[in-house]
Design an enzyme around this catalytic site. Structure first.
Site, mmCIF file in Angstrom:
data_model
loop_
_atom_site.group_PDB
_atom_site.id
_atom_site.type_symbol
_atom_site.label_atom_id
_atom_site.label_comp_id
_atom_site.label_asym_id
_atom_site.label_seq_id
_atom_site.Cartn_x
_atom_site.Cartn_y
_atom_site.Cartn_z
ATOM 1 N N ASN A 208 0.849 -1.192 0.000
ATOM 2 C CA ASN A 208 0.000 0.000 0.000
ATOM 3 C C ASN A 208 0.884 1.242 0.000
ATOM 4 O OD1 ASN A 208 0.509 0.869 2.855
ATOM 5 N ND2 ASN A 208 -0.322 -1.182 3.227
ATOM 6 N N PRO A 304 -3.183 -11.898 10.443
ATOM 7 C CA PRO A 304 -3.489 -11.684 11.859
ATOM 8 C C PRO A 304 -3.660 -10.193 12.121
ATOM 9 C CG PRO A 304 -1.159 -12.249 11.540
ATOM 10 C CD PRO A 304 -1.846 -12.449 10.221
ATOM 11 N N ASP A 305 -4.587 -9.832 12.987
ATOM 12 C CA ASP A 305 -4.764 -8.431 13.372
ATOM 13 C C ASP A 305 -3.852 -8.165 14.572
ATOM 14 O OD1 ASP A 305 -5.612 -5.976 14.479
ATOM 15 O OD2 ASP A 305 -7.504 -6.157 13.380
ATOM 16 N N LYS A 341 -11.353 -3.361 18.171
ATOM 17 C CA LYS A 341 -9.975 -3.823 18.325
ATOM 18 C C LYS A 341 -9.550 -3.908 19.783
ATOM 19 C CE LYS A 341 -8.514 -2.902 13.751
ATOM 20 N NZ LYS A 341 -7.428 -3.386 12.888
HETATM 21 N N1 CTP Z 1 -3.690 -3.288 12.156
HETATM 22 C C1 CTP Z 1 -2.963 -4.350 12.656
HETATM 23 N N2 CTP Z 1 -2.979 -5.551 12.025
HETATM 24 C C2 CTP Z 1 -3.736 -5.739 10.915
HETATM 25 C C3 CTP Z 1 -4.510 -4.667 10.397
HETATM 26 C C4 CTP Z 1 -4.451 -3.463 11.047
HETATM 27 O O1 CTP Z 1 -2.269 -4.174 13.657
HETATM 28 N N3 CTP Z 1 -3.731 -6.917 10.320
HETATM 29 C C5 CTP Z 1 -3.693 -2.021 12.871
HETATM 30 C C6 CTP Z 1 -3.062 -0.860 12.155
HETATM 31 O O2 CTP Z 1 -1.681 -0.762 12.457
HETATM 32 C C7 CTP Z 1 -3.839 0.308 12.697
HETATM 33 C C8 CTP Z 1 -5.210 -0.255 12.962
HETATM 34 O O3 CTP Z 1 -5.021 -1.665 13.058
HETATM 35 O O4 CTP Z 1 -3.339 0.740 13.945
HETATM 36 C C9 CTP Z 1 -6.252 0.046 11.923
HETATM 37 O O5 CTP Z 1 -5.973 -0.532 10.722
HETATM 38 P P1 CTP Z 1 -6.979 -0.423 9.473
HETATM 39 O O6 CTP Z 1 -6.326 -1.187 8.384
HETATM 40 O O7 CTP Z 1 -7.325 0.982 9.232
HETATM 41 O O8 CTP Z 1 -8.246 -1.155 10.046
HETATM 42 P P2 CTP Z 1 -8.905 -2.456 9.534
HETATM 43 O O9 CTP Z 1 -8.735 -3.486 10.560
HETATM 44 O O10 CTP Z 1 -8.388 -2.775 8.183
HETATM 45 O O11 CTP Z 1 -10.406 -2.071 9.442
HETATM 46 P P3 CTP Z 1 -11.216 -1.713 8.127
HETATM 47 O O12 CTP Z 1 -10.895 -2.806 7.152
HETATM 48 O O13 CTP Z 1 -12.608 -1.684 8.617
HETATM 49 O O14 CTP Z 1 -10.756 -0.377 7.669
#
Ligand code: CTP
Length: 398
Positions: A208, A304-305, A341
């Protein structure tokens, strides 16, 4: 914060020298004293009279000044301070430092000192980016010299980019950190930054537009407040800051593992633009056209988030901060994201193409906490970083 600390301030020759006057004032306000040294070029920009009057001290200018040799020799002068600060540090002064030259009072003091040296570079963007300057910076970092700035922005010469001297308030923070007096001294903060690269095959990947600028600025600001920073960064366009522990990663899964390994921490700040999906059927060999005209079909698996895992996992840092890059209904989406989150704060920003924020130098953020949404005016990413670092310090210091 600088109570009783003695700062030897070397003022180099650059338009930013005028900010050294404000710096003197702020150091004194923080409880420190300033012994000023003015280079010959520096005295073209600010007068010894104004520097001396503000510092309430004699201004040292010449190496072979017999009176001052009688009062205090250059060796003693270089060692009587707790910290040497060079602001502004010109390209020439940095080159002299890197080369170990001692042909005037400032360079001699810098070579003779047994104390740490903090420099605030200021120069034209091309001079900053020149390979010679970058080589000198590498040498100086290796020598343990500390840096604050330069900031990115409009310059006196009309050009735009990195090279503007850090603001005096940021230099004072960096002085505090260098002397071990910052509010985050003894605290460990994990910062994620940059994009992730998710391989399609050995030569192609999905990524990205994140430059990593906001994450790098945050890591630097937290370091300047005295924190020990672990900086877990994807392949970013901007270099990582000096004096932080850099853990370079490629994929979201690498990043998740690096963050887990970096814990425990007092705070985690997740500024990375992590790819939500990886290519589930990535190929070990380069994908080739097979002549049929049929494009390969990529399958995706969810990554993984990291933010949610850290927020909800064992050994959760006291403060967990996430970012939300949104293009519509910023506050509503970010507020929901904070809940989902499980983090304490969300720093939300509008990354619609028209804002120029993604990959740009400015940011307009809304800070979402348990007590609501707080919208900050649009400002440089360095300034956002400093404000956020100060808020983090308030939340976890003590
Ligand atoms: N983030 C993370 N791990 C992921 C995705 C996101 O740690 N796999 C963290 C990012 O570093 C940021 C926050 O989550 O601090 C938000 O990320 P964002 O991509 O904007 O959120 P999404 O989970 O993708 O939600 P959406 O798809 O609804 O925008």
């Amino acid at each position: 914060m600088l109570s009783g600390k003695r700062i030897l301030l070397i003022i180099g020759g650059g338009i930013a020298a005028y900010k050294a006057l404000e710096l003197i004032r702020l150091i004194q306000k923080a409880g420190g004293t300033v012994t000023p040294v003015l280079t010959r070029a520096g005295s073209e920009f600010v007068t010894p009279l104004s520097v001396g009057a503000l510092a309430k001290s004699r201004v040292h200018e010449a190496l072979f000044d017999l009176t001052s040799e009688a009062e205090m020799g250059h060796i003693e002068l270089s060692r009587s301070a707790d910290l040497l600060v060079v602001a502004p540090a010109t390209a020439d002064l940095l080159a002299k430092m890197a080369g170990g030259r001692a042909d005037d009072l400032a360079s001699t003091l810098l070579l003779a000192t047994d104390k740490r040296v903090l420099v605030a570079p200021a120069m034209n963007v091309r001079m900053w980016q020149h390979p010679a300057t970058q080589r000198n910076l590498d040498v100086l970092r290796g020598d343990g010299v500390l840096f604050v700035g330069p900031d990115e922005g409009e310059m006196a010469c009309g050009e735009y980019g990195p090279g503007r001297m850090a603001e005096p308030a940021a230099i004072v923070e960096a002085i505090g950190a260098a002397l071990g007096g910052g509010p985050l001294t003894g605290k460990h903060v994990v910062v994620t930054s940059g994009p992730t690269h998710e391989p399609i095959d050995p030569v192609r990947y999905i990524a990205n537009r994140s430059s990593g600028a906001q994450g790098a600025a945050l890591a630097a600001a937290l370091r300047d407040l005295g924190a020990k920073v672990t900086f877990v960064t994807g392949p970013a366009a901007v270099p990582p800051p000096a004096s932080v522990t850099v853990v370079p990663v490629e994929t979201a899964r690498d990043m998740a593992a690096a963050v887990a390994a970096a814990l425990p921490a007092d705070a985690a700040v997740m500024a990375a633009a992590v790819a939500d999906w990886r290519v589930a059927n990535s190929s070990g060999q380069k994908l080739k056209k097979d002549g049929s005209g049929k494009a390969p079909a990529l399958e995706f698996a969810e990554n993984p988030d990291i933010l949610a895992t850290v927020s909800k996992g064992p050994g959760r840092p006291r403060l967990v901060v996430g970012f939300a890059a949104e293009t519509t209904d910023v506050v509503a989406h970010a507020t929901a994201k904070r809940e989902r989150k499980g983090c304490d704060w969300i720093v939300a920003n509008d990354v619609s193409p028209a804002t120029g924020i993604m990959g740009g130098t400015e940011n307009a953020v809304t800070l979402i906490t348990a007590s609501g949404a707080e919208t900050w005016p649009r400002m440089g990413k360095d300034e956002v970083a400093r404000r956020l670092a100060a808020r983090i310090a308030e939340a976890i210091a003590g």
